[in-house]
Design an enzyme around this catalytic site. Structure first.
Site, PDB file in Angstrom:
ATOM      1  N   LYS A 113     164.722  47.906 188.174  1.00  0.00           N
ATOM      2  CA  LYS A 113     165.616  49.062 188.228  1.00  0.00           C
ATOM      3  C   LYS A 113     167.046  48.716 188.590  1.00  0.00           C
ATOM      4  O   LYS A 113     168.080  49.249 187.770  1.00  0.00           O
ATOM      5  CB  LYS A 113     165.115  49.949 189.266  1.00  0.00           C
ATOM      6  CG  LYS A 113     163.769  50.663 188.970  1.00  0.00           C
ATOM      7  CD  LYS A 113     163.441  51.589 189.918  1.00  0.00           C
ATOM      8  CE  LYS A 113     161.891  52.313 189.626  1.00  0.00           C
ATOM      9  NZ  LYS A 113     161.633  53.098 190.753  1.00  0.00           N
ATOM     10  N   LYS A 147     154.629  49.358 181.126  1.00  0.00           N
ATOM     11  CA  LYS A 147     153.707  50.142 181.994  1.00  0.00           C
ATOM     12  C   LYS A 147     154.156  51.631 181.502  1.00  0.00           C
ATOM     13  O   LYS A 147     155.564  51.901 181.379  1.00  0.00           O
ATOM     14  CB  LYS A 147     153.729  50.034 183.392  1.00  0.00           C
ATOM     15  CG  LYS A 147     155.130  50.525 184.082  1.00  0.00           C
ATOM     16  CD  LYS A 147     154.569  50.613 185.589  1.00  0.00           C
ATOM     17  CE  LYS A 147     155.886  51.023 186.186  1.00  0.00           C
ATOM     18  NZ  LYS A 147     155.786  51.009 187.704  1.00  0.00           N
ATOM     19  N   LYS A 156     157.434  57.341 184.533  1.00  0.00           N
ATOM     20  CA  LYS A 156     158.007  58.667 184.407  1.00  0.00           C
ATOM     21  C   LYS A 156     159.604  58.425 183.945  1.00  0.00           C
ATOM     22  O   LYS A 156     160.241  59.602 183.287  1.00  0.00           O
ATOM     23  CB  LYS A 156     158.280  59.129 185.766  1.00  0.00           C
ATOM     24  CG  LYS A 156     156.671  59.872 186.377  1.00  0.00           C
ATOM     25  CD  LYS A 156     156.946  60.336 187.576  1.00  0.00           C
ATOM     26  CE  LYS A 156     155.757  60.483 188.291  1.00  0.00           C
ATOM     27  NZ  LYS A 156     155.477  60.506 189.869  1.00  0.00           N
TER      28      LYS A 156
END
Ligand code: AMP
Ligand code: TRP
Length: 330
Positions: free
Chosen positions: A117, A198, A201
Protein backbone atom coordinates in the site's frame (compact mmCIF):
# COMPACT_ATOMS: atom_id res chain seq x y z
CA UNK A 1 -15.61 -30.05 4.48
CA UNK A 2 -13.88 -30.16 7.88
CA UNK A 3 -15.43 -28.27 10.77
CA UNK A 4 -12.95 -25.53 11.51
CA UNK A 5 -14.51 -23.86 14.53
CA UNK A 6 -14.92 -24.75 18.10
CA UNK A 7 -17.89 -22.57 18.99
CA UNK A 8 -17.07 -22.57 22.68
CA UNK A 9 -14.04 -20.43 21.88
CA UNK A 10 -13.87 -16.67 22.09
CA UNK A 11 -13.79 -15.29 18.56
CA UNK A 12 -13.05 -11.82 17.19
CA UNK A 13 -12.79 -10.57 13.65
CA UNK A 14 -13.16 -7.33 11.72
CA UNK A 15 -13.89 -5.94 8.29
CA UNK A 16 -13.15 -2.49 6.91
CA UNK A 17 -16.04 -0.36 5.65
CA UNK A 18 -13.85 0.79 2.80
CA UNK A 19 -16.06 -0.39 -0.08
CA UNK A 20 -18.68 -2.95 -1.00
CA UNK A 21 -18.25 -6.52 0.22
CA UNK A 22 -16.93 -8.86 -2.47
CA UNK A 23 -16.95 -12.65 -2.57
CA UNK A 24 -13.34 -12.68 -1.31
CA UNK A 25 -14.52 -11.02 1.92
CA UNK A 26 -17.58 -13.22 2.02
CA UNK A 27 -15.91 -16.59 1.39
CA UNK A 28 -12.60 -15.77 3.07
CA UNK A 29 -14.10 -14.32 6.24
CA UNK A 30 -17.77 -13.43 6.62
CA UNK A 31 -19.20 -16.86 5.77
CA UNK A 32 -16.99 -18.27 8.55
CA UNK A 33 -18.24 -15.61 10.94
CA UNK A 34 -21.82 -16.64 10.24
CA UNK A 35 -21.05 -20.34 10.66
CA UNK A 36 -19.14 -19.81 13.89
CA UNK A 37 -21.33 -17.21 15.57
CA UNK A 38 -22.09 -17.86 19.22
CA UNK A 39 -22.39 -15.74 22.38
CA UNK A 40 -18.58 -15.68 22.60
CA UNK A 41 -18.14 -14.21 19.09
CA UNK A 42 -17.39 -10.51 18.55
CA UNK A 43 -17.37 -9.00 15.08
CA UNK A 44 -16.54 -5.39 14.33
CA UNK A 45 -16.66 -2.95 11.47
CA UNK A 46 -13.18 -1.45 11.66
CA UNK A 47 -13.85 2.14 10.67
CA UNK A 48 -10.60 3.40 12.25
CA UNK A 49 -8.68 1.11 9.90
CA UNK A 50 -10.52 2.63 6.93
CA UNK A 51 -8.91 6.01 7.78
CA UNK A 52 -5.45 4.70 6.87
CA UNK A 53 -6.18 5.47 3.21
CA UNK A 54 -7.87 8.59 1.82
CA UNK A 55 -11.65 8.29 2.13
CA UNK A 56 -14.40 10.93 1.88
CA UNK A 57 -16.07 11.44 5.28
CA UNK A 58 -19.52 11.17 3.68
CA UNK A 59 -18.51 7.92 1.98
CA UNK A 60 -17.14 6.45 5.21
CA UNK A 61 -20.39 7.33 7.00
CA UNK A 62 -22.54 5.62 4.35
CA UNK A 63 -20.25 2.63 3.91
CA UNK A 64 -20.15 1.92 7.64
CA UNK A 65 -23.94 1.50 7.71
CA UNK A 66 -23.80 -0.43 4.41
CA UNK A 67 -21.24 -2.76 5.94
CA UNK A 68 -23.33 -3.46 9.04
CA UNK A 69 -26.36 -4.13 6.81
CA UNK A 70 -24.28 -6.50 4.62
CA UNK A 71 -23.11 -8.46 7.66
CA UNK A 72 -26.65 -8.81 8.97
CA UNK A 73 -27.86 -9.77 5.49
CA UNK A 74 -25.11 -12.39 5.23
CA UNK A 75 -26.54 -14.02 8.35
CA UNK A 76 -24.99 -12.54 11.49
CA UNK A 77 -27.62 -12.61 14.22
CA UNK A 78 -27.16 -9.89 16.86
CA UNK A 79 -29.20 -12.01 19.27
CA UNK A 80 -26.45 -14.62 19.06
CA UNK A 81 -23.16 -12.76 18.55
CA UNK A 82 -21.96 -9.21 19.17
CA UNK A 83 -21.71 -6.87 16.19
CA UNK A 84 -20.21 -3.45 16.87
CA UNK A 85 -18.27 -0.53 15.44
CA UNK A 86 -14.61 -0.24 16.34
CA UNK A 87 -14.50 3.54 16.87
CA UNK A 88 -17.47 3.38 19.26
CA UNK A 89 -15.37 1.42 21.76
CA UNK A 90 -12.55 3.84 22.64
CA UNK A 91 -10.39 1.12 24.21
CA UNK A 92 -9.29 0.01 20.72
CA UNK A 93 -7.43 3.25 20.02
CA UNK A 94 -6.20 3.41 23.60
CA UNK A 95 -4.77 -0.10 23.67
CA UNK A 96 -3.31 0.45 20.23
CA UNK A 97 -1.13 3.20 21.68
CA UNK A 98 0.10 0.97 24.50
CA UNK A 99 0.92 -1.76 21.99
CA UNK A 100 2.73 0.69 19.70
CA UNK A 101 5.06 1.15 22.63
CA UNK A 102 5.95 -2.55 22.59
CA UNK A 103 6.20 -2.82 18.77
CA UNK A 104 9.19 -1.96 16.68
CA UNK A 105 9.40 0.19 13.58
CA UNK A 106 11.35 -2.62 11.91
CA UNK A 107 8.69 -5.28 12.32
CA UNK A 108 5.92 -2.96 11.15
CA UNK A 109 7.81 -1.75 8.10
CA UNK A 110 8.36 -5.38 7.05
CA UNK A 111 4.62 -6.10 6.73
CA UNK A 112 3.77 -7.06 3.14
CA UNK A 113 0.44 -5.22 3.12
CA UNK A 114 2.13 -2.04 4.37
CA UNK A 115 4.84 -2.25 1.71
CA UNK A 116 2.29 -2.82 -1.07
CA UNK A 117 0.00 0.00 0.00
CA UNK A 118 2.85 2.42 0.81
CA UNK A 119 4.43 1.75 -2.58
CA UNK A 120 1.30 2.94 -4.35
CA UNK A 121 1.34 6.44 -2.87
CA UNK A 122 3.60 9.25 -1.92
CA UNK A 123 3.52 10.47 1.66
CA UNK A 124 1.44 7.62 3.05
CA UNK A 125 -0.24 8.08 6.42
CA UNK A 126 1.55 6.89 9.58
CA UNK A 127 -1.63 4.96 10.34
CA UNK A 128 -0.84 2.72 7.38
CA UNK A 129 2.35 1.65 9.16
CA UNK A 130 0.73 1.21 12.58
CA UNK A 131 -2.42 -0.43 11.17
CA UNK A 132 -1.50 -3.98 12.33
CA UNK A 133 -0.97 -2.77 15.90
CA UNK A 134 -4.54 -1.46 15.95
CA UNK A 135 -5.61 -4.83 14.60
CA UNK A 136 -3.69 -6.52 17.43
CA UNK A 137 -5.51 -4.28 19.92
CA UNK A 138 -8.87 -5.30 18.37
CA UNK A 139 -8.04 -8.95 18.91
CA UNK A 140 -6.31 -8.80 22.29
CA UNK A 141 -8.98 -6.63 23.96
CA UNK A 142 -11.43 -9.53 23.60
CA UNK A 143 -8.99 -12.26 24.69
CA UNK A 144 -9.85 -13.90 21.37
CA UNK A 145 -8.68 -17.48 20.89
CA UNK A 146 -9.70 -17.68 17.25
CA UNK A 147 -9.63 -15.05 14.53
CA UNK A 148 -11.46 -16.08 11.33
CA UNK A 149 -9.80 -14.21 8.46
CA UNK A 150 -8.66 -14.65 4.88
CA UNK A 151 -5.17 -15.80 4.03
CA UNK A 152 -3.91 -12.24 3.47
CA UNK A 153 -4.09 -11.57 7.23
CA UNK A 154 -1.72 -14.38 8.29
CA UNK A 155 1.22 -12.02 8.72
CA UNK A 156 -0.82 -9.57 10.79
CA UNK A 157 -1.95 -12.44 13.00
CA UNK A 158 1.66 -13.51 13.52
CA UNK A 159 2.54 -9.95 14.50
CA UNK A 160 -0.36 -9.90 16.96
CA UNK A 161 0.92 -13.09 18.58
CA UNK A 162 4.46 -11.70 18.79
CA UNK A 163 3.34 -8.41 20.32
CA UNK A 164 1.09 -10.21 22.82
CA UNK A 165 3.88 -12.56 23.87
CA UNK A 166 6.34 -9.70 24.23
CA UNK A 167 3.87 -7.75 26.33
CA UNK A 168 3.10 -10.76 28.55
CA UNK A 169 6.80 -11.47 29.08
CA UNK A 170 7.59 -7.90 29.99
CA UNK A 171 4.48 -6.84 31.95
CA UNK A 172 2.66 -10.01 33.05
CA UNK A 173 0.17 -12.45 31.59
CA UNK A 174 -2.58 -10.13 30.41
CA UNK A 175 -3.27 -11.25 26.85
CA UNK A 176 -4.53 -14.49 25.34
CA UNK A 177 -2.44 -15.63 22.37
CA UNK A 178 -4.83 -15.88 19.41
CA UNK A 179 -4.85 -18.19 16.41
CA UNK A 180 -5.89 -17.34 12.88
CA UNK A 181 -8.55 -19.60 11.35
CA UNK A 182 -8.73 -19.80 7.57
CA UNK A 183 -11.36 -21.50 5.44
CA UNK A 184 -10.39 -24.74 3.65
CA UNK A 185 -11.22 -23.25 0.24
CA UNK A 186 -11.27 -19.67 -1.02
CA UNK A 187 -9.06 -18.35 1.79
CA UNK A 188 -7.54 -16.15 -0.91
CA UNK A 189 -9.93 -15.39 -3.75
CA UNK A 190 -8.05 -13.97 -6.69
CA UNK A 191 -9.06 -11.23 -9.16
CA UNK A 192 -11.02 -12.86 -11.99
CA UNK A 193 -9.10 -10.87 -14.60
CA UNK A 194 -5.68 -11.04 -12.94
CA UNK A 195 -5.50 -14.31 -11.02
CA UNK A 196 -2.05 -13.43 -9.69
CA UNK A 197 -3.59 -10.68 -7.57
CA UNK A 198 -6.10 -11.04 -4.74
CA UNK A 199 -9.64 -9.79 -5.24
CA UNK A 200 -9.62 -6.41 -3.55
CA UNK A 201 -11.90 -3.50 -2.69
CA UNK A 202 -9.24 -0.88 -3.36
CA UNK A 203 -7.67 -2.01 -6.62
CA UNK A 204 -9.62 -4.15 -9.00
CA UNK A 205 -10.09 -4.49 -12.71
CA UNK A 206 -13.70 -3.66 -13.75
CA UNK A 207 -14.62 -7.32 -14.22
CA UNK A 208 -12.21 -8.65 -11.60
CA UNK A 209 -14.38 -8.63 -8.46
CA UNK A 210 -17.83 -10.08 -7.84
CA UNK A 211 -19.67 -8.04 -5.25
CA UNK A 212 -22.23 -9.63 -2.97
CA UNK A 213 -24.81 -7.08 -4.18
CA UNK A 214 -24.06 -7.48 -7.92
CA UNK A 215 -27.03 -8.06 -10.24
CA UNK A 216 -27.31 -11.63 -11.63
CA UNK A 217 -26.46 -10.48 -15.17
CA UNK A 218 -23.28 -8.83 -13.89
CA UNK A 219 -22.22 -11.95 -11.99
CA UNK A 220 -22.79 -14.08 -15.06
CA UNK A 221 -20.81 -11.72 -17.26
CA UNK A 222 -17.87 -11.60 -14.83
CA UNK A 223 -17.67 -15.38 -14.53
CA UNK A 224 -18.02 -15.95 -18.28
CA UNK A 225 -15.25 -13.45 -18.97
CA UNK A 226 -12.98 -14.73 -16.17
CA UNK A 227 -9.45 -15.33 -17.42
CA UNK A 228 -8.51 -19.02 -17.71
CA UNK A 229 -6.05 -20.58 -20.19
CA UNK A 230 -6.11 -22.01 -23.66
CA UNK A 231 -5.94 -25.70 -22.74
CA UNK A 232 -9.62 -26.32 -22.02
CA UNK A 233 -8.67 -29.18 -19.70
CA UNK A 234 -10.40 -28.97 -16.31
CA UNK A 235 -7.77 -29.65 -13.67
CA UNK A 236 -7.22 -28.13 -10.20
CA UNK A 237 -3.65 -26.85 -10.43
CA UNK A 238 -2.67 -23.43 -9.10
CA UNK A 239 0.79 -23.61 -10.68
CA UNK A 240 -0.25 -23.89 -14.29
CA UNK A 241 -3.96 -22.98 -14.15
CA UNK A 242 -4.42 -20.14 -11.64
CA UNK A 243 -7.52 -18.65 -13.29
CA UNK A 244 -9.36 -21.96 -13.46
CA UNK A 245 -8.20 -23.02 -9.99
CA UNK A 246 -9.58 -19.78 -8.57
CA UNK A 247 -12.98 -20.57 -10.14
CA UNK A 248 -12.83 -24.11 -8.75
CA UNK A 249 -12.09 -22.82 -5.24
CA UNK A 250 -14.98 -20.37 -5.44
CA UNK A 251 -17.19 -23.24 -6.62
CA UNK A 252 -15.92 -25.45 -3.81
CA UNK A 253 -16.55 -22.85 -1.16
CA UNK A 254 -20.14 -22.19 -2.25
CA UNK A 255 -20.95 -25.87 -2.84
CA UNK A 256 -19.01 -27.67 -0.12
CA UNK A 257 -17.29 -30.34 -2.29
CA UNK A 258 -13.56 -30.28 -2.92
CA UNK A 259 -12.14 -28.45 -5.97
CA UNK A 260 -10.77 -31.76 -7.31
CA UNK A 261 -14.19 -33.44 -7.17
CA UNK A 262 -15.78 -30.49 -8.94
CA UNK A 263 -13.04 -30.51 -11.61
CA UNK A 264 -13.69 -34.21 -12.28
CA UNK A 265 -17.28 -33.42 -13.23
CA UNK A 266 -16.37 -31.20 -16.20
CA UNK A 267 -14.68 -31.70 -19.54
CA UNK A 268 -14.74 -28.07 -20.69
CA UNK A 269 -14.65 -24.54 -19.26
CA UNK A 270 -17.98 -23.36 -20.71
CA UNK A 271 -20.21 -25.72 -18.71
CA UNK A 272 -18.18 -25.18 -15.54
CA UNK A 273 -18.49 -21.40 -15.83
CA UNK A 274 -22.18 -21.61 -16.56
CA UNK A 275 -22.89 -23.83 -13.51
CA UNK A 276 -20.69 -21.69 -11.31
CA UNK A 277 -22.57 -18.56 -12.40
CA UNK A 278 -25.89 -20.20 -11.48
CA UNK A 279 -24.54 -21.32 -8.11
CA UNK A 280 -23.09 -17.90 -7.22
CA UNK A 281 -26.24 -16.08 -8.32
CA UNK A 282 -28.48 -18.41 -6.31
CA UNK A 283 -26.24 -18.19 -3.25
CA UNK A 284 -25.98 -14.40 -3.25
CA UNK A 285 -29.57 -13.50 -4.20
CA UNK A 286 -31.06 -14.01 -0.71
CA UNK A 287 -28.27 -11.88 0.81
CA UNK A 288 -28.90 -9.05 -1.65
CA UNK A 289 -32.63 -9.21 -0.98
CA UNK A 290 -32.20 -9.09 2.82
CA UNK A 291 -29.66 -6.29 2.40
CA UNK A 292 -32.16 -4.09 0.55
CA UNK A 293 -34.80 -4.62 3.25
CA UNK A 294 -32.40 -3.93 6.10
CA UNK A 295 -30.68 -0.94 4.50
CA UNK A 296 -34.03 0.86 4.14
CA UNK A 297 -34.22 1.10 7.95
CA UNK A 298 -31.06 2.81 9.25
CA UNK A 299 -32.67 3.35 12.68
CA UNK A 300 -32.92 -0.42 13.20
CA UNK A 301 -29.31 -0.86 12.10
CA UNK A 302 -28.27 1.80 14.55
CA UNK A 303 -30.08 0.04 17.38
CA UNK A 304 -28.21 -3.20 16.63
CA UNK A 305 -24.90 -1.37 16.68
CA UNK A 306 -25.60 0.51 19.94
CA UNK A 307 -26.43 -2.74 21.67
CA UNK A 308 -23.26 -4.37 20.25
CA UNK A 309 -21.06 -1.39 21.22
CA UNK A 310 -22.23 -1.65 24.78
CA UNK A 311 -21.58 -5.39 25.05
CA UNK A 312 -18.17 -5.01 23.43
CA UNK A 313 -17.12 -2.21 25.78
CA UNK A 314 -17.99 -4.36 28.79
CA UNK A 315 -15.47 -6.98 27.67
CA UNK A 316 -12.80 -4.64 26.33
CA UNK A 317 -12.76 -2.14 29.24
CA UNK A 318 -11.44 -4.46 31.96
CA UNK A 319 -8.76 -5.91 29.66
CA UNK A 320 -7.60 -2.43 28.69
CA UNK A 321 -7.42 -1.35 32.33
CA UNK A 322 -5.39 -4.42 33.30
CA UNK A 323 -2.96 -3.79 30.45
CA UNK A 324 -2.61 -0.10 31.32
CA UNK A 325 -2.07 -0.86 35.01
CA UNK A 326 0.50 -3.56 34.18
CA UNK A 327 2.50 -0.97 32.25
CA UNK A 328 2.47 1.42 35.16
CA UNK A 329 -0.31 3.83 34.26
CA UNK A 330 -2.08 4.96 37.43
P1 AMP B 1 -10.96 -6.14 4.42
O1 AMP B 1 -11.95 -5.87 3.35
O2 AMP B 1 -9.55 -5.91 3.98
O3 AMP B 1 -11.30 -5.50 5.70
O4 AMP B 1 -11.03 -7.71 4.70
C1 AMP B 1 -12.06 -8.30 5.48
C2 AMP B 1 -11.84 -9.80 5.54
O5 AMP B 1 -11.92 -10.36 4.23
C3 AMP B 1 -10.46 -10.22 6.08
O6 AMP B 1 -10.62 -11.36 6.90
C4 AMP B 1 -9.68 -10.57 4.84
O7 AMP B 1 -8.69 -11.54 5.09
C5 AMP B 1 -10.77 -11.13 3.95
N1 AMP B 1 -10.43 -10.96 2.53
C6 AMP B 1 -10.23 -9.79 1.87
N2 AMP B 1 -9.94 -10.01 0.58
C7 AMP B 1 -9.97 -11.37 0.41
C8 AMP B 1 -9.76 -12.23 -0.71
N3 AMP B 1 -9.48 -11.75 -1.91
N4 AMP B 1 -9.88 -13.57 -0.51
C9 AMP B 1 -10.18 -14.08 0.71
N5 AMP B 1 -10.38 -13.31 1.81
C10 AMP B 1 -10.28 -11.98 1.66
N1 TRP C 1 -6.84 -5.97 8.80
C1 TRP C 1 -8.03 -6.70 8.49
C2 TRP C 1 -8.23 -6.68 6.95
O1 TRP C 1 -7.87 -5.77 6.29
C3 TRP C 1 -9.25 -6.13 9.14
C4 TRP C 1 -9.16 -6.20 10.62
C5 TRP C 1 -8.97 -5.17 11.47
C6 TRP C 1 -9.26 -7.37 11.41
N2 TRP C 1 -8.99 -5.59 12.73
C7 TRP C 1 -9.13 -6.93 12.76
C8 TRP C 1 -9.43 -8.71 11.12
C9 TRP C 1 -9.17 -7.84 13.81
C10 TRP C 1 -9.44 -9.61 12.20
C11 TRP C 1 -9.32 -9.18 13.52
O2 TRP C 1 -8.80 -7.58 6.45
Amino acid sequence: MPVIYDVSMRILSGIQPSGTMHIGNYLGAVKQWVDSQNPEAYYCVVDLHALTLEIEPAALREQTTDCVASLLAAGLDPEVCTLFIQSHVPFHAQLSWLLECVSSYGELSRMTQFKEKADRQEGYRVGLLTYPVLMAADILLYSAQQVPVGDDQRQHLELTRNVAERFNNRYGEIFTIPEGVHPPAAARVMDLQEPSRKMSKSISSPLGSIYVLDEPAEIEKKIKKAVTDTENEVRFDWETKPGLSNLLEIFSSFEGSSPEVIASRYTGYGALKSDLATLVIESLAPIAERYRELRSDPTAINAVVLHGDDKAAQVAGPVYRRAAAAMGLI
